[in-house]
Design a protein around this motif. Structure first.
Motif, short mmCIF file in Angstrom:
data_model
loop_
_atom_site.label_atom_id
_atom_site.label_comp_id
_atom_site.label_asym_id
_atom_site.label_seq_id
_atom_site.Cartn_x
_atom_site.Cartn_y
_atom_site.Cartn_z
N MET A 146 18.80 11.86 65.31
CA MET A 146 18.73 13.43 64.29
C MET A 146 20.82 12.96 63.37
SD MET A 146 19.63 14.77 68.60
CE MET A 146 21.03 15.65 68.30
N PRO A 147 20.17 13.63 62.46
CA PRO A 147 21.33 14.18 61.32
C PRO A 147 22.57 14.97 61.81
CG PRO A 147 19.59 15.44 61.21
CD PRO A 147 19.38 14.68 62.39
N PRO A 148 23.51 14.22 61.18
CA PRO A 148 24.56 15.13 61.36
C PRO A 148 24.28 16.41 61.74
CG PRO A 148 25.21 13.24 59.95
CD PRO A 148 23.45 13.25 60.15
N TYR A 149 25.47 16.55 62.72
CA TYR A 149 25.34 18.25 62.42
C TYR A 149 26.18 18.92 61.78
CZ TYR A 149 26.71 23.04 65.04
OH TYR A 149 26.59 24.41 65.47
N GLN A 150 27.54 18.49 60.91
CA GLN A 150 28.79 18.40 60.47
C GLN A 150 29.19 17.75 59.90
OE1 GLN A 150 31.62 20.63 62.95
NE2 GLN A 150 30.38 22.79 62.95
N GLY A 151 29.94 17.32 58.62
CA GLY A 151 30.82 16.92 57.61
C GLY A 151 31.49 16.67 57.91
N GLY A 152 32.40 15.73 57.15
CA GLY A 152 33.93 15.78 57.50
C GLY A 152 34.29 14.95 57.35
N GLY A 153 35.91 14.50 57.91
CA GLY A 153 36.32 13.40 58.53
C GLY A 153 35.89 12.73 59.35
N ASP A 154 35.74 11.66 59.60
CA ASP A 154 35.87 10.44 61.03
C ASP A 154 34.62 10.59 61.44
OD1 ASP A 154 37.49 9.32 62.58
OD2 ASP A 154 37.65 10.80 64.29
N MET A 155 33.16 11.20 60.83
CA MET A 155 31.50 11.18 60.97
C MET A 155 31.12 9.96 60.13
SD MET A 155 30.31 12.89 58.52
CE MET A 155 28.67 13.38 59.49
N ILE A 156 32.43 9.56 59.10
CA ILE A 156 31.50 8.84 58.31
C ILE A 156 32.29 7.06 58.47
CG2 ILE A 156 31.66 10.54 56.26
CD1 ILE A 156 34.83 8.31 56.70
N LYS A 157 31.41 6.45 57.84
CA LYS A 157 31.91 5.04 58.06
C LYS A 157 32.28 4.50 56.43
CE LYS A 157 28.89 1.83 60.01
NZ LYS A 157 27.60 1.24 61.03
N MET A 158 31.30 5.20 54.85
CA MET A 158 32.03 5.17 53.94
C MET A 158 31.77 6.32 52.68
SD MET A 158 31.17 2.04 51.07
CE MET A 158 29.52 3.16 50.51
N VAL A 159 32.06 6.59 52.61
CA VAL A 159 31.93 7.90 51.13
C VAL A 159 31.99 7.58 50.21
CG1 VAL A 159 32.61 10.03 50.47
CG2 VAL A 159 32.75 9.49 53.01
N THR A 160 31.36 7.26 48.82
CA THR A 160 31.57 7.58 47.23
C THR A 160 31.20 8.31 46.88
OG1 THR A 160 29.19 6.94 47.14
CG2 THR A 160 30.64 5.09 47.24
N MET A 161 31.05 8.95 45.35
CA MET A 161 31.22 10.52 44.82
C MET A 161 29.56 10.19 45.17
SD MET A 161 34.02 10.75 42.50
CE MET A 161 33.88 9.04 41.64
N LYS A 162 28.41 8.87 45.81
CA LYS A 162 27.05 9.35 45.32
C LYS A 162 26.83 9.76 46.25
CE LYS A 162 25.30 7.05 41.50
NZ LYS A 162 24.62 5.81 41.03
N GLU A 163 26.86 9.52 47.82
CA GLU A 163 26.82 9.19 48.62
C GLU A 163 27.26 8.96 49.88
OE1 GLU A 163 22.98 6.20 49.72
OE2 GLU A 163 24.54 4.87 49.23
N THR A 164 26.78 9.05 51.46
CA THR A 164 28.12 8.87 52.12
C THR A 164 26.82 7.81 53.58
OG1 THR A 164 29.32 11.04 52.23
CG2 THR A 164 29.01 9.85 53.75
N GLN A 165 27.72 6.98 54.01
CA GLN A 165 27.25 6.57 54.81
C GLN A 165 27.71 6.33 56.32
OE1 GLN A 165 28.12 2.47 54.57
NE2 GLN A 165 26.56 2.18 56.58
N TYR A 166 27.06 7.30 57.05
CA TYR A 166 27.88 8.16 58.46
C TYR A 166 28.11 7.09 59.28
CZ TYR A 166 24.91 11.70 56.94
OH TYR A 166 24.39 13.09 55.42
N ASN A 167 29.20 7.86 60.24
CA ASN A 167 29.51 6.60 61.47
C ASN A 167 28.73 6.11 62.19
OD1 ASN A 167 31.36 4.80 62.84
ND2 ASN A 167 32.65 7.08 62.47
N ASP A 168 28.77 5.43 62.97
CA ASP A 168 28.19 5.29 64.22
C ASP A 168 27.89 6.44 65.48
OD1 ASP A 168 27.10 2.81 63.13
OD2 ASP A 168 29.03 1.49 63.93
#
Lengths: 420, 148
Positions: free
Chosen positions: A260-282
């Motif tokens: 399932m894709p994330p429900y909301q975006g923000g801090g703590d739910m990411i592994k890495m954020v660049t200005m292009k894309e985000t890698q989601y956390n586990d």
């Protein structure tokens, strides 16, 4: 004579259960409302909190308030430890496979919305069908209606019978290969009906449909084993389990949550954020964007400890005895009609009084210090089925007593006197 | 501590049991529904006016004793009142059930039996539902009223 014996029998069943001792754990219960001892019979709306829960929350704010998952300082480490150990308690409480399957949310409502949007919105179309029931709380209706508007998915309802039970043969007819989600309450908040969720889950799985169980009303009354049930999602709220408001749990099978894709975006739910894309956390962090309700989670953990200490088995024996006692006593009141007479029921007594609107009942009872819920209980389709605008609902918890039920009966008689 | 009889006065119990002006006016020129989503109370007002005066008024629907008695008493009080008089009575009634301010009890007449509602904040909406509906029908936008 017979009835009296029955009542004595009921009381004997639970004489080992030391209610008075447990009542001391709940500071709020020891007060007067309108000059009368508080009789709190609105436990299906929210339960009261034991001192240990209140203390756990206070201790967090007094001793180690801090953000989690990021600080290297001691307070943050302590807070993270407490937060994650509560997750482990929840995992054990419902017997999930892993803490990765335990997502903290605001409550059962948010958990259902999360599943509808994250699981449903991306994978369903107008070719698909969702089955819910006429018995549901609005929280398990509206998110699916929204999803239906967004995707065109068709929404079908399992009907209920005059006892307030699901009509299982009708469910069988509604199921087919188009069914993708079945979302059913474990226990009805309006009537107390315990639904046959094992059958519902098994039958849905035969068609490959995923099943969400809304356990908001269940976790304080009965033990839940998500592995044994084999449900795909199970949701509940902390505040109905003697914990704080604003915290709840989504259990989901790991492979499903993973897809399932994330429900909301923000801090703590990411592994890495660049200005292009985000890698989601586990998992489960992928679904926990932003600073969570840390004190709520810690409070929920303390609530689970408290419930475990008493034991849900013991709780359910006492509550069943209370329900039987209340059933017997109230059935002697002329003009009182039970709404919801399922064979399998939890300690909820929904009723109407001839010629007296539930709201007036609620006000008169409150004047006697008795708190009950009156209205449609966020289950308007249930009221529609019974062709009534509202009911009066007394819902019992393990800290309620026979004496309190006697007070309820007396107050109901008073209502009748006011309107005579 | 409040005596419950202050709220459920005899007149209220009576108007709940046998509401006055309960029914439909077939040639009403204003028909409007009021709904309290919190408790499900639903009232419908039927008003016949000549543009300036209320010539006839009735209601039907379901609700608690307070909302039914309030609608019964209100419709009784509104018969043959001008729309301006209705508006000023609305303001006086609102003061009666929400504030300690002085009001003209002679002017309000029987409606003063609802003053007890003030001590039961959760029930103010029950008493005021029909009044908000009336106001919307007469001088407002004539849109269905909800108390939320």
């Amino acid at each position: 004579m017979n009835k009296k014996n029955n009542i004595a029998e009921i009381q004997n069943q639970t004489e080992d259960f030391d209610v008075e001792k447990f009542r001391k754990d709940f500071p709020i219960l020891h007060q007067e409302i309108n000059g009368k001892p508080l009789v709190y019979l609105d436990n299906a709306a929210t339960t009261q909190k034991p001192k240990s829960v209140i203390d756990a929350i206070e201790k967090y704010y007094q001793k180690y308030n801090s953000n989690i998952h990021r600080g290297v300082h001691t307070l943050s480490e302590n807070a993270t430890e407490a937060y994650e150990s509560a997750r482990l308690k929840v995992k054990n409480f419902i017997n999930a496979n892993s803490t990765k399957e335990i997502v903290f949310v605001r409550g059962a409502t948010e958990a259902i919305n999360l599943v509808a949007q994250s699981f449903g919105r991306n994978s369903l179309s107008k070719e698909d069908e969702i089955i819910i029931t006429e018995l549901e709380h609005h929280a398990n209706i509206v998110p699916w209606q929204l999803l239906s508007q967004q995707t065109g998915v068709k929404l079908k309802y399992i009907p209920i019978n005059k006892d307030g039970e699901l009509v299982e043969p009708e469910y069988k007819k509604l199921l087919n290969e188009k069914t993708r989600i079945v979302a059913v309450g474990h226990i009805s908040n309006a009537l107390g009906t315990i639904n046959p969720i094992e059958n519902i889950i098994n039958m849905a799985h035969e068609y490959g449909a995923k099943v969400l169980i809304d356990g908001a009303q269940a976790t304080s009354h009965t033990s839940v084993d998500v592995k044994k049930l084999d449900c795909d999602f199970y949701v509940f709220s902390g505040h109905k389990l003697f914990g704080p408001t604003g915290i709840g749990v989504l259990y989901g099978k790991e492979n499903l949550l993973e897809e399932m894709p994330p429900y909301q975006g923000g801090g703590d739910m990411i592994k890495m954020v660049t200005m292009k894309e985000t890698q989601y956390n586990d998992l489960p962090y992928k679904f926990e964007a932003g600073t969570p309700n840390i004190s709520g989670v810690i409070g929920l953990g303390a609530a689970i400890d408290y419930v475990n200490k008493i034991g849900l088995e013991n709780i359910s024996v006492h509550e069943n005895a209370l329900l039987n006692y209340a059933n017997q006593k109230t059935s002697e009141i002329t003009g009182l009609k039970f709404i919801g007479t399922a064979k399998q029921k939890t300690s909820i007594l929904s009723f109407t009084l001839e010629g007296i609107h539930p709201h007036d009942v609620g006000t008169i009872l409150n004047n006697e210090g008795i708190a009950i819920r009156t209205g449609h209980h966020c289950a308007m389709p249930v009221m529609e089925y019974f062709k009534i605008p509202a009911t009066s609902r007394a819902s019992f918890s393990f800290y309620n007593t026979y004496k309190e039920i006697d007070a309820l009966i007396e107050a109901i008689e008073k209502c009748k006197k006011v309107f005579s | 501590m409040f005596d419950i009889k202050d709220l459920y006065q005899e007149i209220i119990v009576d108007h709940n049991r046998s509401p006055r002006n309960f029914g439909v006016i077939d040639d009403a020129d204003k028909i409007l529904e009021g709904f309290n989503p919190l408790c499900g109370d639903k009232l419908k007002l039927y008003i016949k006016t000549d543009g300036q005066n209320i010539n006839d008024i009735a209601f039907d629907g379901t609700g608690c004793a307070i909302s039914i008695a309030s609608a019964s008493l209100m419709t009784d009080a509104m018969k043959n009142k001008s729309i301006d008089e209705a508006e000023s009575l609305f303001n006086e009634f609102h003061a009666l059930i929400t504030t300690e301010d002085k009001f003209d009890s002679e002017h309000l007449g029987k409606l003063t039996v609802l003053a007890g509602v003030k001590d039961f904040p959760g029930r103010v909406k029950c008493a005021s539902l029909c009044w908000h509906t009336l106001r919307s029908a007469l001088v407002g936008d004539n849109k269905p009223v909800t108390t939320e």
